[in-house]
Design a protein around this motif. Sequence first.
Motif, PDB file in Angstrom:
ATOM      1  N   ILE A  69      41.095  41.395  47.981  1.00 13.26           N
ATOM      2  CA  ILE A  69      40.377  41.133  46.633  1.00 13.26           C
ATOM      3  C   ILE A  69      40.781  42.047  45.585  1.00 13.26           C
ATOM      4  O   ILE A  69      40.689  43.358  45.794  1.00 13.26           O
ATOM      5  N   PRO A  70      41.527  41.757  44.563  1.00 13.24           N
ATOM      6  CA  PRO A  70      41.974  42.867  43.565  1.00 13.24           C
ATOM      7  C   PRO A  70      40.952  43.268  42.946  1.00 13.24           C
ATOM      8  O   PRO A  70      40.045  42.699  42.229  1.00 13.24           O
ATOM      9  N   LEU A  71      40.766  44.580  42.730  1.00 11.09           N
ATOM     10  CA  LEU A  71      39.634  45.545  42.072  1.00 11.09           C
ATOM     11  C   LEU A  71      40.168  46.037  40.948  1.00 11.09           C
ATOM     12  O   LEU A  71      41.260  46.554  40.918  1.00 11.09           O
ATOM     13  N   PRO A 125      40.075  49.643  38.588  1.00  7.70           N
ATOM     14  CA  PRO A 125      40.099  51.200  39.259  1.00  7.70           C
ATOM     15  C   PRO A 125      38.883  51.601  39.481  1.00  7.70           C
ATOM     16  O   PRO A 125      38.309  52.221  40.429  1.00  7.70           O
ATOM     17  N   GLY A 126      37.765  51.469  38.687  1.00  8.05           N
ATOM     18  CA  GLY A 126      36.295  51.994  39.191  1.00  8.05           C
ATOM     19  C   GLY A 126      35.878  51.428  40.168  1.00  8.05           C
ATOM     20  O   GLY A 126      34.858  52.108  40.858  1.00  8.05           O
ATOM     21  N   GLN A 127      35.923  49.729  40.453  1.00  4.37           N
ATOM     22  CA  GLN A 127      35.312  49.266  41.501  1.00  4.37           C
ATOM     23  C   GLN A 127      35.991  49.884  42.755  1.00  4.37           C
ATOM     24  O   GLN A 127      35.511  49.861  43.869  1.00  4.37           O
ATOM     25  N   SER A 128      37.157  50.026  42.422  1.00  6.58           N
ATOM     26  CA  SER A 128      38.097  50.540  44.008  1.00  6.58           C
ATOM     27  C   SER A 128      37.602  51.999  44.399  1.00  6.58           C
ATOM     28  O   SER A 128      37.910  52.221  45.664  1.00  6.58           O
ATOM     29  N   PRO A 155      39.315  43.808  28.217  1.00  2.88           N
ATOM     30  CA  PRO A 155      40.152  43.508  29.356  1.00  2.88           C
ATOM     31  C   PRO A 155      39.585  43.929  30.735  1.00  2.88           C
ATOM     32  O   PRO A 155      39.813  43.350  31.721  1.00  2.88           O
ATOM     33  N   ILE A 156      38.677  45.095  30.546  1.00  3.46           N
ATOM     34  CA  ILE A 156      37.897  45.300  31.988  1.00  3.46           C
ATOM     35  C   ILE A 156      36.954  44.400  32.286  1.00  3.46           C
ATOM     36  O   ILE A 156      36.871  43.935  33.501  1.00  3.46           O
ATOM     37  N   GLN A 157      36.203  43.603  31.446  1.00  5.13           N
ATOM     38  CA  GLN A 157      35.189  42.732  31.935  1.00  5.13           C
ATOM     39  C   GLN A 157      36.075  41.487  32.371  1.00  5.13           C
ATOM     40  O   GLN A 157      35.538  40.789  33.255  1.00  5.13           O
ATOM     41  N   ALA A 158      37.265  40.905  31.688  1.00  3.02           N
ATOM     42  CA  ALA A 158      38.011  40.043  32.094  1.00  3.02           C
ATOM     43  C   ALA A 158      38.215  40.227  33.641  1.00  3.02           C
ATOM     44  O   ALA A 158      38.565  39.359  34.453  1.00  3.02           O
ATOM     45  N   LYS A 159      38.857  41.357  33.793  1.00  6.47           N
ATOM     46  CA  LYS A 159      39.324  41.701  35.450  1.00  6.47           C
ATOM     47  C   LYS A 159      38.262  41.697  36.354  1.00  6.47           C
ATOM     48  O   LYS A 159      38.161  41.391  37.338  1.00  6.47           O
ATOM     49  N   ARG A 160      37.031  42.153  35.708  1.00  6.67           N
ATOM     50  CA  ARG A 160      35.878  42.117  36.726  1.00  6.67           C
ATOM     51  C   ARG A 160      35.517  40.712  37.010  1.00  6.67           C
ATOM     52  O   ARG A 160      35.092  40.323  38.186  1.00  6.67           O
ATOM     53  N   LEU A 161      35.555  39.743  35.899  1.00 11.50           N
ATOM     54  CA  LEU A 161      35.241  38.485  36.276  1.00 11.50           C
ATOM     55  C   LEU A 161      36.327  37.707  37.001  1.00 11.50           C
ATOM     56  O   LEU A 161      36.005  37.029  38.071  1.00 11.50           O
ATOM     57  N   GLU A 162      37.476  37.939  37.127  1.00  8.78           N
ATOM     58  CA  GLU A 162      38.530  37.625  37.988  1.00  8.78           C
ATOM     59  C   GLU A 162      38.101  38.050  39.484  1.00  8.78           C
ATOM     60  O   GLU A 162      38.296  37.296  40.615  1.00  8.78           O
ATOM     61  N   THR A 163      37.842  39.248  39.682  1.00 10.64           N
ATOM     62  CA  THR A 163      37.391  39.839  40.892  1.00 10.64           C
ATOM     63  C   THR A 163      36.335  39.218  41.463  1.00 10.64           C
ATOM     64  O   THR A 163      36.125  38.936  42.573  1.00 10.64           O
ATOM     65  N   LEU A 164      35.125  39.022  40.587  1.00 13.21           N
ATOM     66  CA  LEU A 164      33.936  38.332  41.084  1.00 13.21           C
ATOM     67  C   LEU A 164      34.324  36.700  41.528  1.00 13.21           C
ATOM     68  O   LEU A 164      33.905  36.449  42.549  1.00 13.21           O
ATOM     69  N   ILE A 165      35.163  36.313  40.900  1.00  9.18           N
ATOM     70  CA  ILE A 165      35.538  34.745  41.137  1.00  9.18           C
ATOM     71  C   ILE A 165      36.312  34.777  42.746  1.00  9.18           C
ATOM     72  O   ILE A 165      36.016  33.994  43.486  1.00  9.18           O
TER      73      ILE A 165
END
Length: 339
Positions: free
Chosen positions: A2-4, A6-9, A37-47
Amino acid sequence: GIPLTPGQSLRDSGTIGSDLISALEDLSTSYPGAGAPIQAKRLETLIETNKVILDEAVTPLGIKIPKNLSNKEAYEYVDDVLNKKYENVLNKLSLSDTSNLETKLLDLVEESVLDPTEQTRVLRIIDVNLTNKIKDGTLKGRDLKNAQTVLRQKAESFEKKGGFEGEIGQVLRQTKKILEDEIDLQNTNSVELKKVNEVYRNIIPINDAMQQAVIQEGVFTPAQLLRAIKKADKTKRKTQVIKGEAPLQETATQAQKVLGSSYPESGTASRLLAQDVILNPTRLAKLIGPSAASEILMSRPFGVSPITGLLTTQAPTVKGTAPALSALAYKQYMESQQE
């Protein structure tokens, strides 16, 4: 994987400065320009996490879910495949010799600790839901499955009450076990039924979590799934969950540690920002820098963001300087907002 972000990783990774970087990313999500952009990537990660969890749930049957489906579409696809497999198994399932089953059940009740009144009560349940369904010495697949379901539900219900009713629940659970043993003995395809049942159990909490996330189009957080897993645990005092042995629990717990429990920002801050820009167009120029920087940091040209690759490298020098670099970038960003 799952792509994370930076903060999540780096969350709970134990590396130098990892907590600081994760905290800075969390804080930056609410700031204009950088947050979207951060929230968009976090949503992608959640999906993607949702998809991984659904894939795990259907593993016993080896169901391959098409990659291009949304959360709802993926669940509907699984439900459709599962129903077809279930019907296929039931059509082949039967007990052609029920005399041995009836003898075993009668012996079980008579040799139990129940008094005559309680024994009669149990025999009535067995008769209504099982032996009454026997036609010409045979029990068909759907009747067998319905009997399994009713016996499980009634066993759980009585066991929760405790006392003599708890003893009734234990006898009903043993009744279900005898029935299942007889199904295994007389049906070579009973293994397939067990796999179908296992997948059904696995997707129950996923269905619950998706209902909790109905306003997010069924995209659920790890916290919502963990609540659903606890709800689905029918063991006494939630023993399975307490031991960490419930279906999907380990994956959901790990996802919770990395992704957190909250849903990516709904857009309220972004709407307020848009309103501010309309009223004061000069604000837009100040947001270009943070927004562009955030887009670059969150981009995933090779499946992982550049900053994630940098911060998770094994070189100790890079790990040591990462907090300082992040703090400097954050300081510069905050100063640009105060101008």
